[in-house]
Scaffold this motif. Structure first.
Motif, mmCIF file in Angstrom:
data_model
loop_
_atom_site.group_PDB
_atom_site.id
_atom_site.type_symbol
_atom_site.label_atom_id
_atom_site.label_comp_id
_atom_site.label_asym_id
_atom_site.label_seq_id
_atom_site.Cartn_x
_atom_site.Cartn_y
_atom_site.Cartn_z
ATOM 1 N N ARG A 7 0.823 -1.204 0.000
ATOM 2 C CA ARG A 7 0.000 0.000 0.000
ATOM 3 C C ARG A 7 0.858 1.255 0.000
ATOM 4 N NH1 ARG A 7 2.757 1.264 3.665
ATOM 5 N NH2 ARG A 7 2.429 1.109 5.893
ATOM 6 N N VAL A 8 0.238 2.401 -0.273
ATOM 7 C CA VAL A 8 1.009 3.641 -0.269
ATOM 8 C C VAL A 8 0.831 4.456 1.008
ATOM 9 C CG1 VAL A 8 1.353 4.058 -2.730
ATOM 10 C CG2 VAL A 8 -0.771 4.789 -1.672
ATOM 11 N N PRO A 10 0.748 4.885 4.873
ATOM 12 C CA PRO A 10 1.002 4.234 6.152
ATOM 13 C C PRO A 10 -0.175 4.465 7.102
ATOM 14 C CG PRO A 10 2.741 5.820 5.605
ATOM 15 C CD PRO A 10 1.624 6.031 4.652
ATOM 16 N N HIS A 36 3.666 -3.494 3.583
ATOM 17 C CA HIS A 36 4.807 -2.884 2.892
ATOM 18 C C HIS A 36 4.415 -1.562 2.259
ATOM 19 C CE1 HIS A 36 6.587 -6.971 3.044
ATOM 20 N NE2 HIS A 36 5.361 -7.369 2.731
ATOM 21 N N ASN A 37 5.371 -0.652 2.228
ATOM 22 C CA ASN A 37 5.135 0.630 1.577
ATOM 23 C C ASN A 37 5.637 0.566 0.139
ATOM 24 O OD1 ASN A 37 4.786 3.249 0.850
ATOM 25 N ND2 ASN A 37 5.751 4.101 2.687
ATOM 26 N N ARG A 39 6.168 2.829 -1.830
ATOM 27 C CA ARG A 39 7.168 3.875 -2.108
ATOM 28 C C ARG A 39 8.596 3.355 -1.937
ATOM 29 N NH1 ARG A 39 4.289 8.354 -2.796
ATOM 30 N NH2 ARG A 39 2.426 8.595 -1.528
ATOM 31 N N ASP A 40 8.770 2.354 -1.065
ATOM 32 C CA ASP A 40 10.107 1.782 -0.873
ATOM 33 C C ASP A 40 10.606 1.100 -2.151
ATOM 34 O OD1 ASP A 40 9.946 2.634 1.707
ATOM 35 O OD2 ASP A 40 9.415 0.663 2.544
ATOM 36 N N ARG A 47 10.332 9.271 -4.599
ATOM 37 C CA ARG A 47 9.617 8.049 -4.194
ATOM 38 C C ARG A 47 8.185 8.023 -4.729
ATOM 39 N NH1 ARG A 47 10.473 5.081 0.845
ATOM 40 N NH2 ARG A 47 9.110 6.496 1.960
ATOM 41 N N GLU A 141 -6.780 0.402 1.193
ATOM 42 C CA GLU A 141 -6.353 -0.039 2.530
ATOM 43 C C GLU A 141 -7.511 -0.595 3.360
ATOM 44 O OE1 GLU A 141 -5.412 2.776 1.202
ATOM 45 O OE2 GLU A 141 -3.219 2.818 1.244
#
Ligand code: SAH
Length: 231
Positions: A7-8, A10, A36-37, A39-40, A47, A141
Motif C-alpha cells: 500500500r502507499v 502508512p 509494505h510501503n 514507495r520503498d 519516491r 487499505e
C-alpha cells in the motif's frame, strides 16, 4: 498463513489489523501479516508511485514498475497462491471467498489508490480482483483490512470457541439467529423462554428456525444459494 499487503498510505492498516482477534492471532502466530510501503520500491528520487494517465483524463494512476518490483521482491522469497487487487469493479467479496482464502498459505493484497493502477498490472501481475461492495473508497487499505480481518476470523485457532466463527452469518448461507444475555428481563422485555430452558436440542432447533426465518425475510437470495448447493 502469511498475508502481505502492499500500500502507499502508512497508518490506515496498522490500526484495524492491530487489535482484538487479529492482534491475538498475530501474536499466537496463527497468521503473519506484513504491511509494505510501495514507495520503498520506487526508483524515483521523490519516491513517487503514480503518474498522469495517458489520454489526458483527470486524476493519477499507479505505475506498474514499483508494483512489479515489490511483487518480485516478495515472490523471490516464497510462492504466493494469490495476488489480489482490491478494486470496485472486482468480484464482490463474500464469506465463501473469505473461507477459500483462509485455506491458502501465502497471499498478497495490493491496495489501489488515486484512480487505480495501470491496467497492465491487472492484466499481467494480479491473479484475483476483489471488491468489498458497490461503493467507491478513497483507497484499497480499508478493503485490504476487511479482507484480512475476515480471513483471520475463520482461521482455526483465531477464535477460542472455534464453533463461534462457523455459526456466524453467511456460513451455510444463513443469517445468524438473535442472541441474548443477562438480565433475562429488562424493562419488561423478556428473552425467548426456550433459551432459558436448558434443553440443548430444542435450543438448537429454535436457533435454526430463527436463522431460516430471518434469512427468508431479509436475504431470500441466500436461501436460493443454499438450495443450489444442496442440488
Ligand atoms: N477509478 C476507480 C476507483 C478508484 S478508488 C473506479 O472507478 O473503479 C481508489 C482505490 O480504492 C481503488 O484502486 C481500490 O484499490 C480501492 N477501492 C475503492 N473502492 C473499493 C471497493 N469497493 N472494493 C475494493 N477496493 C476499493
Amino acid at each position: 498463513m502469511r498475508i502481505d499487503i502492499l500500500r502507499v498510505l502508512p497508518e490506515l492498516l496498522e490500526g484495524p489489523l492491530g487489535h482484538s482477534i487479529v492482534k491475538r492471532a498475530r501474536e499466537k502466530g496463527t497468521v503473519e501479516i506484513f504491511i509494505h510501503n510501495l514507495r520503498d520500491f520506487s526508483t524515483d528520487k521523490h519516491r513517487r508511485v503514480d503518474d498522469y494517465p495517458f489520454g489526458g483524463e483527470a486524476g493519477m494512476v499507479m505505475c506498474i514498475e514499483p508494483i512489479e518490483r515489490a511483487l518480485d521482491h516478495l515472490q523471490s522469497k516464497r510462492s504466493y497462491d494469490e495476488v489480489i487487487f482490491t478494486t470496485p469493479d472486482g468480484l464482490t467479496y463474500n464469506q465463501q471467498e473469505a473461507n477459500r482464502l483462509s485455506t491458502l498459505e501465502n497471499i498478497i493484497i495490493l491496495c489501489g489508490h488515486y484512480k487505480g493502477v495501470d491496467q497492465r498490472v491487472r492484466d499481467h501481475l494480479v491473479t484475483r480482483e476483489i471488491s468489498i461492495g458497490d461503493y467507491v473508497l478513497s483507497g484499497g487499505e480499508l478493503a485490504a483490512a476487511v479482507i484480512a480481518d475476515s480471513i483471520v476470523r475463520v482461521l482455526p485457532g483465531s477464535i477460542s470457541d472455534e464453533t463461534s466463527a462457523l455459526s456466524d452469518s453467511f456460513q451455510d448461507n444463513l443469517l445468524s439467529p438473535p442472541v441474548y444475555t443477562r438480565p433475562a428481563e429488562y424493562k419488561g422485555w423478556g428473552v425467548p423462554p426456550v433459551l432459558l430452558s436448558g434443553h440443548k436440542a430444542r435450543i438448537e432447533e429454535w436457533r435454526h428456525e430463527q436463522a431460516l426465518e430471518k434469512t427468508r425475510m431479509r436475504r431470500p437470495d441466500l436461501l436460493d444459494r443454499l438450495e443450489e448447493s444442496e442440488d
